[in-house]
Design a protein around this motif. Structure first.
Motif, short mmCIF file in Angstrom:
data_model
loop_
_atom_site.label_atom_id
_atom_site.label_comp_id
_atom_site.label_asym_id
_atom_site.label_seq_id
_atom_site.Cartn_x
_atom_site.Cartn_y
_atom_site.Cartn_z
N SER A 24 8.37 -5.53 11.35
CA SER A 24 7.98 -4.13 11.18
C SER A 24 7.95 -3.74 9.71
CB SER A 24 8.94 -3.23 11.96
OG SER A 24 8.58 -1.87 11.83
N ASP A 25 8.91 -4.22 8.93
CA ASP A 25 8.90 -3.94 7.49
C ASP A 25 7.64 -4.49 6.83
OD1 ASP A 25 11.34 -2.64 7.61
OD2 ASP A 25 12.49 -4.46 7.21
N TRP A 26 7.25 -5.68 7.22
CA TRP A 26 6.03 -6.27 6.67
C TRP A 26 4.80 -5.43 7.05
CZ3 TRP A 26 3.16 -8.90 3.53
CH2 TRP A 26 1.90 -9.35 3.92
N LEU A 27 4.76 -4.94 8.28
CA LEU A 27 3.63 -4.13 8.71
C LEU A 27 3.56 -2.81 7.95
CD1 LEU A 27 3.70 -4.77 12.56
CD2 LEU A 27 2.07 -5.67 10.88
N TRP A 28 4.72 -2.25 7.61
CA TRP A 28 4.72 -1.04 6.79
C TRP A 28 4.14 -1.33 5.41
CZ3 TRP A 28 4.64 3.38 8.86
CH2 TRP A 28 5.42 3.71 9.96
N THR A 29 4.41 -2.52 4.89
CA THR A 29 3.84 -2.90 3.59
C THR A 29 2.32 -3.01 3.67
OG1 THR A 29 5.87 -4.13 3.06
CG2 THR A 29 3.87 -4.66 1.78
N VAL A 30 1.83 -3.64 4.74
CA VAL A 30 0.38 -3.76 4.91
C VAL A 30 -0.25 -2.38 5.10
CG1 VAL A 30 -1.46 -4.78 6.30
CG2 VAL A 30 0.65 -6.05 5.91
N PHE A 31 0.42 -1.52 5.85
CA PHE A 31 -0.10 -0.16 6.01
C PHE A 31 -0.20 0.55 4.67
CE2 PHE A 31 1.38 4.29 6.10
CZ PHE A 31 0.25 4.88 6.63
N SER A 32 0.79 0.38 3.81
CA SER A 32 0.74 1.02 2.49
C SER A 32 -0.44 0.52 1.67
CB SER A 32 2.05 0.77 1.75
OG SER A 32 3.16 1.27 2.47
N ILE A 33 -0.71 -0.78 1.76
CA ILE A 33 -1.84 -1.35 1.03
C ILE A 33 -3.15 -0.79 1.57
CG2 ILE A 33 -3.09 -3.49 0.53
CD1 ILE A 33 -0.39 -4.94 0.59
N SER A 67 -5.85 1.30 8.41
CA SER A 67 -4.62 2.05 8.11
C SER A 67 -4.01 2.62 9.38
CB SER A 67 -4.94 3.19 7.13
OG SER A 67 -5.44 2.69 5.91
N ILE A 68 -4.82 3.18 10.25
CA ILE A 68 -4.30 3.74 11.50
C ILE A 68 -3.73 2.64 12.39
CG2 ILE A 68 -4.94 4.99 13.61
CD1 ILE A 68 -7.09 6.42 11.97
N ALA A 69 -4.43 1.51 12.45
CA ALA A 69 -3.95 0.40 13.29
C ALA A 69 -2.62 -0.13 12.79
CB ALA A 69 -5.00 -0.71 13.31
N TYR A 70 -2.48 -0.31 11.49
CA TYR A 70 -1.22 -0.86 10.98
C TYR A 70 -0.09 0.16 11.01
CZ TYR A 70 -2.79 -5.48 9.78
OH TYR A 70 -3.21 -6.78 9.89
N PHE A 71 -0.42 1.43 10.94
CA PHE A 71 0.61 2.44 11.16
C PHE A 71 1.16 2.34 12.58
CE2 PHE A 71 1.82 6.60 12.82
CZ PHE A 71 2.79 6.99 11.92
N SER A 72 0.27 2.13 13.54
CA SER A 72 0.69 2.01 14.94
C SER A 72 1.54 0.76 15.15
CB SER A 72 -0.55 1.97 15.85
OG SER A 72 -1.34 3.14 15.68
N MET A 73 1.10 -0.37 14.62
CA MET A 73 1.85 -1.61 14.82
C MET A 73 3.17 -1.59 14.09
SD MET A 73 -1.14 -4.56 14.88
CE MET A 73 -1.95 -4.03 13.37
#
Length: 301
Positions: A24-33, A67-73
């Motif tokens: 989940s932490d990694w996904l938050w990083t991808v969402f930020s990018i 961005s929306i997809a990675y926020f959800s994941m």
């Protein structure tokens, strides 16, 4: 922004093979990018003059959806438990929100690339349809727990071969309206994008298909791929188009107002009509003059 531990606690997973806190932490990083890239693309779009924003707007669509997809994941949302093959009765999280993302971003990326070529609209539409077949086949195959999922995997691969044919063979043989600069950039972009496409089926076979890697490893793999085919690819693609004259693409607006403006301009530049010479008036014949009367003879007195 919530961290991975809080997200997994607030939205607990409902499968035995699920996303971890580190995942989940990694996904938050991808969402930020993705979110930062969306903002940069939006600013770059606004700075462009009107009539030259098409490819930048397509980039905004791709990055906003990602961005929306990675926020959800990252929030541990958008997944459903499916019995994993080769794992007995153990269930695994299948992230359908990722396929919704690809259903929008994959065709949009192809559209951005093919609009820069001289392909007819029919070929572009068919190629976009094949990209949708890949995404839908991957989603249906991931939701099937039996070996029949590999049948959908084959459907996706066949469609991928068609897309490779268009990107690497058919499109380069077309006439590029914008000239050699776009052709050179297209070769680089098509080769890079085609290479990235083969990595997605490999990841699918190891994750949703064969259940060889964990969900967290799946997220790391897919996250890297989406960054390379999203922000990185779009940045290079838009950079190659920075000095291209958009009028060379032949892209015209279909708005009614624009058509009226074009019609008005064409009327202004039309050559004035030359009046036909008037037909000569029929000649009026004057009556013939009567001969003068002979003088009367003199009389002798």
């Amino acid at each position: 922004m919530a961290g991975g531990n809080q997200a997994v606690s607030v939205n607990p997973p409902d499968a035995q093979e699920h996303l971890s806190t580190n995942g989940s932490d990694w996904l938050w990083t991808v969402f930020s990018i993705m979110a930062l890239s969306t903002l940069l693309a939006a600013v770059a779009t606004i700075m462009r003059p009107r009539g030259t924003r098409l490819f930048h707007q397509l980039a905004v669509i791709v990055l906003t959806t990602a961005s929306i997809a990675y926020f959800s994941m990252a929030s541990d949302l958008g997944a459903t438990p499916i019995t994993a093959e080769f794992r007995g009765d153990e269930t695994r999280q299948i992230w359908y929100v990722r396929y919704i993302q690809w259903f929008i971003t994959f065709p949009t990326l192809l559209l951005a690339m093919l609009l820069a070529t001289g392909l007819p609209l029919s070929d572009i539409v068919t190629t976009i349809f094949m990209s949708l077949v890949i995404v839908v086949s991957g989603l249906v195959g991931a939701l099937v727990h039996s070996t029949y999922k590999w049948g959908y995997y084959v459907f996706g691969l066949v469609s991928l071969f068609y897309i490779w044919y268009v990107l690497l063979w058919h499109a380069p043989t077309s006439s590029f309206a914008a000239g050699g600069v776009v052709r050179r950039g297209y070769y680089l972009g098509a080769g890079y994008f085609s290479f990235m496409l083969i990595t997605y089926p490999i990841c699918w076979a190891c994750a949703e298909g064969g259940n060889v890697i964990t969900v967290t490893s799946e997220m790391i793999w897919y996250g890297i791929l989406d960054i390379l085919t999203g922000p990185v690819f779009l940045a290079c693609f838009l950079w190659e188009l920075r000095g291209v004259d958009y009028e060379a693409f032949g892209l015209q607006s279909g708005k009614y107002v624009d058509r009226n403006v074009v019609a008005t301009r064409s009327e202004k530049v039309a050559p004035p009509a030359v009046a036909a010479p008037a037909a000569p008036a029929p000649a009026v014949l004057a009556p013939a003059a009567e001969p003068a009367a002979a003088p009367a003879p003199e009389q002798t007195v």
